[in-house]
Write an enzyme that holds these catalytic residues in place. Structure first.
Site, PDB file in Angstrom:
ATOM      1  N   GLU A   9       0.432  -0.895   0.003  1.00  0.00           N
ATOM      2  CA  GLU A   9       0.098  -0.109  -0.486  1.00  0.00           C
ATOM      3  C   GLU A   9       0.854   1.688   0.277  1.00  0.00           C
ATOM      4  OE1 GLU A   9      -3.304  -0.610  -0.765  1.00  0.00           O
ATOM      5  OE2 GLU A   9      -3.472  -2.012   0.394  1.00  0.00           O
ATOM      6  N   HIS A  44      -7.320  -3.530   9.696  1.00  0.00           N
ATOM      7  CA  HIS A  44      -8.830  -4.347   9.236  1.00  0.00           C
ATOM      8  C   HIS A  44      -9.537  -4.310  10.552  1.00  0.00           C
ATOM      9  CE1 HIS A  44      -6.571  -6.776   5.909  1.00  0.00           C
ATOM     10  NE2 HIS A  44      -5.975  -5.467   5.210  1.00  0.00           N
ATOM     11  N   HIS A  64     -12.783  -3.025   3.215  1.00  0.00           N
ATOM     12  CA  HIS A  64     -11.448  -3.623   2.758  1.00  0.00           C
ATOM     13  C   HIS A  64     -10.815  -3.565   4.591  1.00  0.00           C
ATOM     14  CE1 HIS A  64      -7.029  -2.870   1.233  1.00  0.00           C
ATOM     15  NE2 HIS A  64      -7.176  -4.093   2.228  1.00  0.00           N
TER      16      HIS A  64
HETATM   17  P1  13P Z   1       1.356  -5.198   2.871  1.00  0.00           P
HETATM   18  O1  13P Z   1       1.668  -7.015   3.665  1.00  0.00           O
HETATM   19  O2  13P Z   1       1.359  -5.417   1.230  1.00  0.00           O
HETATM   20  O3  13P Z   1       1.485  -4.371   3.948  1.00  0.00           O
HETATM   21  O4  13P Z   1      -0.281  -5.721   2.639  1.00  0.00           O
HETATM   22  C1  13P Z   1      -1.369  -5.133   3.724  1.00  0.00           C
HETATM   23  C2  13P Z   1      -2.861  -5.030   3.790  1.00  0.00           C
HETATM   24  O5  13P Z   1      -3.511  -5.209   4.378  1.00  0.00           O
HETATM   25  C3  13P Z   1      -2.985  -4.516   1.951  1.00  0.00           C
HETATM   26  O6  13P Z   1      -3.599  -3.842   1.754  1.00  0.00           O
HETATM   27 ZN    ZN Z   2      -5.284  -3.765   3.738  1.00  0.00          ZN
END
Ligand code: 13P
Ligand code: ZN
Length: 269
Positions: free
Chosen positions: A119, A144, A214
């Site tokens: 991200e 999340h 998400h």
């Molecule tokens: P990364 O492991 O690349 O940080 O991704 C985790 C994530 O939550 C992607 O939205």
């Molecule tokens: Zn994520």
């Protein structure tokens, strides 16, 4: 192996705060596997010795040109790294990057060549935006949180400020400590530039945004404050769900109670 954090107490403190928050994210169940990411603009803690450090990775495109970030430094969670591991070993599960002078690439300078989060475009575009606005915000957190993500599966809560007003009305502190509310971002592919652009648009009005189906993305002065805003909002979501589980629709604070709070705490309308 020596660490860039040695003999740099201010820099160490920033990274240790990230590690502490990473532990909270895991404990709360918001950080399954590699879920979530954190970046912190640490440029103010960078000395000449660090500026002269050679890169330990190839120069890598960001995918965006971000003019405000020339010569800036960031601590970034590594992609595919776990928050629960980062909590114990932040420099093995994250790294420090430098933005190159063309403002379109980064290179890793310490401690290990841990590739930054997927991200990164969203995080860096947001930091670029914050600097352009003269903001003193230095940290961004994506995670999340279960109940807020669950709410984002319901169309009603994706209408402008419906979730904000509901969450504020669950307990007085929510508006006091998250006075700008929760911005809503319709579903976009994770790690895409479209997600980065949509996030920046909403951050004009909100400190915390909800990425539909998400997660959330929050900005604040430091990583602890960004975590607090998410925690406060998710607590309200939990109260709402607890009431629903007891079989009733919670009344919520009424308009008069909300107005009284807003005046007493000197909050935006
Ligand atoms: P990364 O492991 O690349 O940080 O991704 C985790 C994530 O939550 C992607 O939205
Ligand atoms: Zn994520």
């Amino acid at each position: 192996m020596s660490s860039i954090l040695e003999n740099r107490p201010a820099l160490r403190e920033e990274v240790e705060k990230v590690a502490e928050v990473a532990g909270y994210l895991w404990q709360k169940g918001w950080a399954e596997r590699n879920g979530g990411n954190i970046t912190v603009n640490i440029t103010e803690h960078i000395d000449d010795e660090i500026r002269n450090m050679p890169a330990i990775s190839p120069v890598t495109p960001i995918g965006l040109t971000l003019p405000e970030l020339k010569g800036c430094y960031f601590y970034c969670k590594g992609t595919n790294m776990r928050m629960r591991d980062l909590a114990r070993r932040p420099m093995d599960n994250g790294s420090i990057i430098r933005i190159t002078d063309d403002c379109a690439h980064y290179e890793i300078i310490a401690d290990k060549p841990v590739k930054p989060t997927s991200e990164l475009p969203s995080h860096l575009a947001v930091h670029n935006y914050l600097i352009s606005k003269g903001s003193d915000y230095k940290a961004s957190v994506h995670t999340h949180p279960i109940e807020l993500v669950a709410m984002s599966h319901c169309k009603k809560f994706l209408e402008k400020d419906v979730a904000t007003n509901l969450l504020w009305s669950m307990i007085p502190e929510t508006k006091a400590f998250c006075p700008r509310g929760l911005g809503i971002i319709p579903y976009k592919l994770p790690s895409s530039n479209e997600l980065a652009e949509a996030t920046i648009k909403e951050l004009g009005d909100y400190d915390v945004t909800l990425w539909e189906k998400h997660g959330v993305f929050a900005v604040e002065k430091d990583v602890m404050a960004a975590f607090d805003q998410i925690d406060v909002l998710n607590k309200s979501a939990l109260i709402y769900i607890a009431a629903k589980n007891m079989g009733f629709e919670p009344d919520g604070m009424n308009n008069e109670q909300m107005r009284e709070m807003t005046v007493a705490f000197n909050l935006p309308k």
